[in-house]
Write an enzyme that holds these catalytic residues in place. Structure first.
Site, mmCIF file in Angstrom:
data_model
loop_
_atom_site.group_PDB
_atom_site.id
_atom_site.type_symbol
_atom_site.label_atom_id
_atom_site.label_comp_id
_atom_site.label_asym_id
_atom_site.label_seq_id
_atom_site.Cartn_x
_atom_site.Cartn_y
_atom_site.Cartn_z
ATOM 1 N N HIS A 1 44.960 29.389 42.127
ATOM 2 C CA HIS A 1 46.343 29.621 41.791
ATOM 3 C C HIS A 1 46.968 29.212 43.149
ATOM 4 C CE1 HIS A 1 46.344 32.141 38.050
ATOM 5 N NE2 HIS A 1 45.162 32.423 38.437
ATOM 6 N N GLU B 1 45.440 29.377 32.339
ATOM 7 C CA GLU B 1 44.755 30.648 31.889
ATOM 8 C C GLU B 1 45.611 31.181 30.541
ATOM 9 O OE1 GLU B 1 43.655 34.794 34.022
ATOM 10 O OE2 GLU B 1 44.784 33.349 35.280
ATOM 11 N N HIS C 1 42.190 34.507 29.448
ATOM 12 C CA HIS C 1 42.446 35.668 30.106
ATOM 13 C C HIS C 1 42.250 36.983 29.305
ATOM 14 C CE1 HIS C 1 44.286 38.237 33.559
ATOM 15 N NE2 HIS C 1 44.005 39.252 32.672
ATOM 16 N N HIS D 1 37.384 35.119 34.731
ATOM 17 C CA HIS D 1 37.181 35.982 35.584
ATOM 18 C C HIS D 1 36.639 37.679 34.847
ATOM 19 C CE1 HIS D 1 41.060 36.976 33.927
ATOM 20 N NE2 HIS D 1 41.506 36.273 35.052
ATOM 21 N N ASP E 1 39.365 32.881 41.194
ATOM 22 C CA ASP E 1 40.730 33.377 40.888
ATOM 23 C C ASP E 1 41.362 33.449 42.178
ATOM 24 O OD1 ASP E 1 43.169 34.148 39.514
ATOM 25 O OD2 ASP E 1 41.976 36.094 38.813
#
Length: 432
Positions: free
Chosen positions: A57, A139, A173, A232, A300
């Site tokens: 990000h 995501e 996610h 993640h 992430d």
């Protein structure tokens, strides 16, 4: 500029000369008798393919006070990451062609190669979005209480079906907000910053919420023919559900190296989504990484300012920086013989290239892009936030040990020389 690396040790232990020319790897051989503009005496140091971080990000547009494409990509280069994939939850979110174009313009400041993920919201514009050179959809928040990026199950299925029709991977996610433990708020003892009890956040966003959402995501993928990648993954149960459902999955360094036992020291600096898990689950993730069930390590990388993190537990933003420390942390574990260098190479480069169809990335092989990282495995040092290049200026891995690059190269051009990182914006969109 052509470069010749002499006596470089590859991840599999072979010592080879490697020559680059015109941005590609031109030759890999036991001995190369050829001229080059630059000769690097590797002297047995490790030469790896540049890492591909499939989950960052970089905050632009909308939140450049936290990170920019320049600072984020410089941090990547200094950590041996030569390609990054930016997620869509910026301001505006990347859910339309116009929003994609705005982000793509900012991404031209990157010093490493990049991909841009599209996102899904109730008002997304799939037709214009799929007209752009997307890296993936993601995501995508499946039934997750994360604000504007959350979507309902029927919209998720529609998005996966649309992506499948265009051979676009969907990065999910996976947390089911219906299984969050709201009673955790009653256990919050207050406090801000490092005085906050971040373990309450781990209790709130339960492990069961992840496993249930992974199972639902892979079911939708099977029903629609969509290709699902679980972002993640923070629990062994989540990894197992992804494997059973035929999805690829990634784990982060913070879920591999930190646990709820670190929550007291980290406070709100340890708040992230999904949250830190118990030590037993952390160890289970590591075992699955070493054994091969985990496909990818991605960071992430989600930086926030110190001022933002110095809030109460329920007000502080979720996320930690990590793009510069991923490869160094893994290389340190390889130096200790806790994981092989080949496995580190695969989960940070080769597997990522395979999962996201990047045939010219991820390998030290003739014809591939000359994205290369030279490291001395014995040159380990303490990780300090002040030494890193992210704009946020801190790290959850303060005081731990990492093996950092001596040199990072993107398509044959040195972007980090062990001391300084370039500010020349040479990065390209890998989907072009």
């Amino acid at each position: 500029m052509s470069t010749l690396f002499r006596d470089a040790r590859l991840a599999d232990g072979r010592v080879r000369d490697v020559r680059t020319e015109s941005g590609r790897i031109a030759e890999v051989a036991a001995s190369i008798d050829a001229d080059a503009d630059r000769v690097v005496d590797a002297d047995g140091r490790l030469l790896l393919p540049g890492a591909i971080d499939a989950h960052v990000h970089f905050r632009e547009p909308g939140h450049g006070h936290k990170e920019t494409w320049t600072t984020g990509s410089q941090s990547a280069a200094a950590g041996g990451v030569t390609t990054v994939v930016d997620q869509p939850n910026t301001t505006p979110p990347t859910v339309s062609g116009a929003a994609f174009d705005e982000k793509a313009s900012l991404a031209e400041a990157s010093v490493v190669d990049y991909g841009i993920n599209g996102g899904v919201t109730p008002d997304w514009d799939p037709e214009s979005l799929f007209d752009r050179p997307l890296f993936a959809l993601g995501e995508v928040f499946l039934a997750d209480s994360t604000g504007d990026m959350g979507i309902e199950a029927d919209r998720f299925a529609d998005a996966v079906e649309r992506a499948a029709a265009r051979d676009v991977v969907v990065t999910v996610h996976a947390e089911d907000a219906d299984l969050f433990d709201d009673s955790a708020r009653d256990r919050d003892a207050g406090g801000v910053g490092r005085d906050a009890d971040a373990d309450v956040w781990s209790q709130f966003r339960s492990p069961e919420a992840e496993a249930a959402a992974v199972e639902r995501a892979v079911e939708v993928g099977a029903e629609t023919g969509g290709e699902i990648h679980i972002a993640h993954t923070s629990t062994p149960e989540g990894v197992d559900a992804a494997v059973a459902g035929g999805a690829t999955c990634e784990v982060t360094p913070h879920h591999l190296f930190l646990s709820r036992e670190d929550a007291t020291e980290l406070g709100t600096y340890g708040r992230m989504n999904p949250p830190l898990r118990g030590e037993e689950r952390r160890a289970g993730l590591w075992d699955r990484l070493v054994d091969g069930d985990v496909d990818i390590v991605a960071t992430d990388h989600a930086p926030h300012t110190v001022e933002e993190k110095e809030a109460g537990l329920w007000d502080a933003p979720s996320g930690v920086p990590g793009v510069e420390t991923m490869l160094p942390l893994l290389l340190e574990r390889a130096r200790r013989d806790e994981i092989s260098y080949e496995r580190v190479r695969d989960v940070t480069a080769a597997n990522v290239a395979d999962a996201f169809d990047l045939p010219n990335k991820g390998r030290v092989r003739e014809g591939c892009d000359a994205d290369l990282v030279l490291v001395d495995p014995e040159n380990a040092r303490e990780i300090r936030g002040d030494d890193l290049h992210s704009k946020c200026g801190w790290t959850p891995f303060e005081g731990r040990t990492g093996v950092f690059p001596d040199l990072t190269m993107v398509r044959g051009r040195v972007v980090f020389d062990g001391d300084s990182v370039t500010d020349e914006p040479i990065g390209e969109n890998v989907r072009r």
